[in-house]
Design a protein around this motif. Structure first.
Motif, PDB file in Angstrom:
ATOM      1  N   GLY A 158       0.792  -1.213   0.000  1.00 59.89           N
ATOM      2  CA  GLY A 158       0.000   0.000   0.000  1.00 59.89           C
ATOM      3  C   GLY A 158       0.830   1.272   0.000  1.00 59.89           C
ATOM      4  N   PHE A 159       1.948   1.282   0.711  1.00 58.33           N
ATOM      5  CA  PHE A 159       2.750   2.516   0.798  1.00 58.33           C
ATOM      6  C   PHE A 159       3.320   2.927  -0.557  1.00 58.33           C
ATOM      7  N   LEU A 160       3.420   1.983  -1.498  1.00 56.05           N
ATOM      8  CA  LEU A 160       4.009   2.307  -2.802  1.00 56.05           C
ATOM      9  C   LEU A 160       3.135   3.250  -3.617  1.00 56.05           C
ATOM     10  N   ALA A 161       1.843   3.330  -3.267  1.00 55.33           N
ATOM     11  CA  ALA A 161       0.951   4.232  -4.000  1.00 55.33           C
ATOM     12  C   ALA A 161       1.373   5.686  -3.827  1.00 55.33           C
ATOM     13  N   ASP A 162       2.054   6.009  -2.740  1.00 57.39           N
ATOM     14  CA  ASP A 162       2.544   7.367  -2.504  1.00 57.39           C
ATOM     15  C   ASP A 162       3.932   7.596  -3.088  1.00 57.39           C
TER      16      ASP A 162
END
Length: 621
Positions: free
Chosen positions: A20-24
């Motif tokens: 999920g953090f890769l979306a940022d």
């Protein structure tokens, strides 16, 4: 956090925490969502899925993680000399050098998810990649890694380790000298005594070889076996030791990419040597998939394949482990079949031996005979041994192990140059079984007599090492194996060595006596009985060579090689020369590893043997 974090929470609830953090950090949420779904289908953490499939580069992933956590990213961390091996690599956590320096991490799976959820790194001060962490540990702990790879078995189970000293070599050569003196001084008595003493081993070999073709072939009905779901498959470690293999490195990667197994559940480790510059270059040119790790064995002795395998074994993440050689092309379904077998097999089944077959059969007369030999061994003899519960000397490749058992028996003997046969006998002594796996792996045979002799000399030297090792404490081995398995182990070690050594002598004497001594009157009934027994042993020995070979050609549908069967006695004469060469090497270069060169094949039964170096044409046929 950033404004995008709230949006992500609303529209990307299906994203795995690990992604999920890769979306940022520049990655499309929809692509991450798809990766999450596919990871759940495969039954692996989402971060491992994207990294092993090469969807995101390792450095890019961990730099983004460091940025998300607000921690520095270290491309080449300096570790404390107290870092634990292999625990630091497996856990993805190691102490940095310097007092109070904290830790560097390369988290994955559950540890990564926990770190992202907690958002409290504690004493964690930096992030790095798993590859950089592994290389850093290897730099700091190189002496320890080299020592364990070479001496772990000898230190933890000395009774099972190779220990061929000068005393044993002197004893062996004194025996050979006495035999030579006896042949010159009293040839009849000496040969009769030797034949009588060795006849149990020879007869045992004959019985095993003649019974194997008539045992029912226990092939698996794959069409009736339901295909296992990817999520149910275990993680599988693949280890291959490579040294100066630029000709076949790319082909090995291609063969491994064809395996019908989830890429995210493959833990592939290629072990190289520190002084090998050509193989890393070939691997870089071919392009390494995300599920392939390259380990460089720290310098040390002995320079053998089993030592290299021992470097990789502590880092194996799979519950199952398979060994391949650099030139191997395994059947694509081999891992699935092996996993299905081992998951259903009794726990004492420690290993499955797949069937090796020669691909470059038509290179020369030698490769044709090698093909017949391998077909008889892996399609007839070894399956027969497994069926009757005998110890099975393993082949050097396509051995599928339960990783926990392989570690329990301390891996391979780094000082034995036929480590596969030794491991097969050791497993039997420790109460484990080896079974047959009806799946093929294509191998490249040496195409010239010089290369063949170098390889076979090493094999025969290793069989002497194995025979000596497992007969040092005969009563202990008898207690561990029981009478039948003990005798079978003697036949498969000393029987193979001694029969190869005396093959030309006994064959020549027998043929000479029958061809040139038929007009001489028999001295006594005892002489007649000896002559009759010699005839029976000779004919049964010839049958034990030819019958398994014929059955093997039938099973492999290779009857076109039948015209070469009459040359098998000559071929085994060459094996005898290699056995004598192995004895000489045992005295002069006990632990030298005669490397077999690969990538020299000119023909291919399967059409798969090609030079795969970039921009390099296939060899002329």
């Amino acid at each position: 956090m950033r404004q995008g974090l709230a949006d992500r929470g609303q529209q990307s609830t299906a994203l795995a925490v690990e992604l999920g953090f890769l979306a940022d950090h520049g990655h499309e949420p929809e692509a991450l969502r798809q990766a999450t779904i596919l990871a759940r289908i495969a039954g692996v953490p989402a971060d491992e899925f994207v990294l092993k499939h090469g969807l995101i580069g390792e450095t890019e992933f961990y730099r983004a993680l460091a940025a998300e956590l607000g921690l520095p990213f270290l491309a080449a961390p300096r570790l404390s000399p107290h870092v634990r091996y292999p625990d630091g690599i497996l856990a993805g956590l190691a102490p940095l050098a310097g007092a109070g320096a904290g830790f560097v991490a390369a988290p994955h799976g559950a540890a990564l998810a926990h770190l992202l959820k907690a958002r409290s790194p504690g004493r964690l001060l930096a992030i790095t990649t798993p590859s950089q962490l592994r290389e850093a540990v290897f730099r700091v702990q190189a002496p320890l890694i080299a020592h364990r790879a070479a001496h772990d078995l000898a230190e933890k189970a000395p009774a099972l380790a190779t220990d061929v000293g000068y005393g044993q070599i002197v004893t062996l050569f004194m025996g050979l000298s006495l035999f030579s003196f006896g042949v010159g001084y009293a040839p009849g008595f000496t040969i009769a005594f030797l034949g009588t003493a060795l006849s149990p081993l020879f007869l045992g070999m004959v019985v095993l070889r003649l019974s194997a073709p008539f045992l029912p072939e226990r092939a698996v009905a794959d069409a009736q076996r339901p295909r296992m779901e990817d999520a149910d498959l275990p993680v599988y470690t693949v280890i291959a030791a490579l040294y100066r293999e630029k000709r076949v490195a790319a082909r090995l990667l291609e063969a491994l990419s064809r395996l019908d197994y989830p890429a995210a559940k493959l833990d592939i480790k290629l072990v190289l040597e520190a002084d090998d510059e050509e193989t890393p270059e070939a691997l870089r040119a071919a392009g390494l998939p995300g599920n392939v790790e390259v380990l460089v064995a720290p310098p040390g002795q002995p320079r053998t394949k089993p030592r290299a395998l021992n470097v990789a074994l502590p880092l194996a993440r799979g519950s199952l482990t398979v060994i391949y050689d650099a030139e191997d092309v395994p059947d694509p379904g081999q891992l699935r079949l092996a996993a299905a077998h081992l998951l259903q097999a009794p726990p004492q089944v420690a290993c499955l031996q797949a069937r090796l077959t020669i691909d470059n059969t038509d290179d020369s007369w030698l490769t044709r005979l090698f093909t017949i030999e391998y077909a008889a061994l892996f399609d007839v003899f070894n399956p027969g041994l497994a069926a009757i519960g005998s110890p099975v000397p393993l082949g050097g490749t396509s051995n599928h192990f339960r990783t926990a058992i392989l570690r329990e028996v301390h891996g391979w003997d780094a000082w034995n140059v036929t480590e596969d046969a030794d491991l097969g006998i050791r497993l039997a002594r420790l109460g484990y079984a080896v079974k047959d796996l009806p799946s093929s792996t294509l191998e490249e045979a040496p195409g010239t007599l010089r290369l063949w002799m170098r390889q076979r000399t090493r094999w025969m030297k290793g069989f002497v090492q194995t025979a000596t090792t497992h007969s040092r404490e005969p009563w202990t081995a008898l207690r561990q194996l029981g009478a039948f398995k003990f005798f079978s182990a003697l036949v498969l070690t000393w029987g193979i060595v001694l029969s190869a050594l005396v093959y030309p002598l006994f064959t020549g004497l027998f043929l000479g006596a029958w061809l040139f001594g038929t007009n001489q009157a028999s001295g006594s009934r005892w002489d007649a009985a000896l002559q009759a027994s010699a005839l029976i042993l000779f004919l049964s020995g010839a049958a034990s060579i030819l019958v398994p070979a014929c059955v093997a050609l039938h099973r492999r549908r290779l009857w076109r090689l039948a015209p070469w069967l009459p040359l098998l006695p000559l071929y085994y004469g060459l094996v005898s020369l290699a056995a004598w060469g192995g004895l000489w090497e045992l005295a002069t270069a006990t632990f030298r590893w005669n490397k077999t060169s690969h990538g020299l094949a000119r023909t291919s039964r399967s059409g798969l043997v090609r030079s795969t170096m970039p921009g390099r044409p296939a060899p002329d046929r």
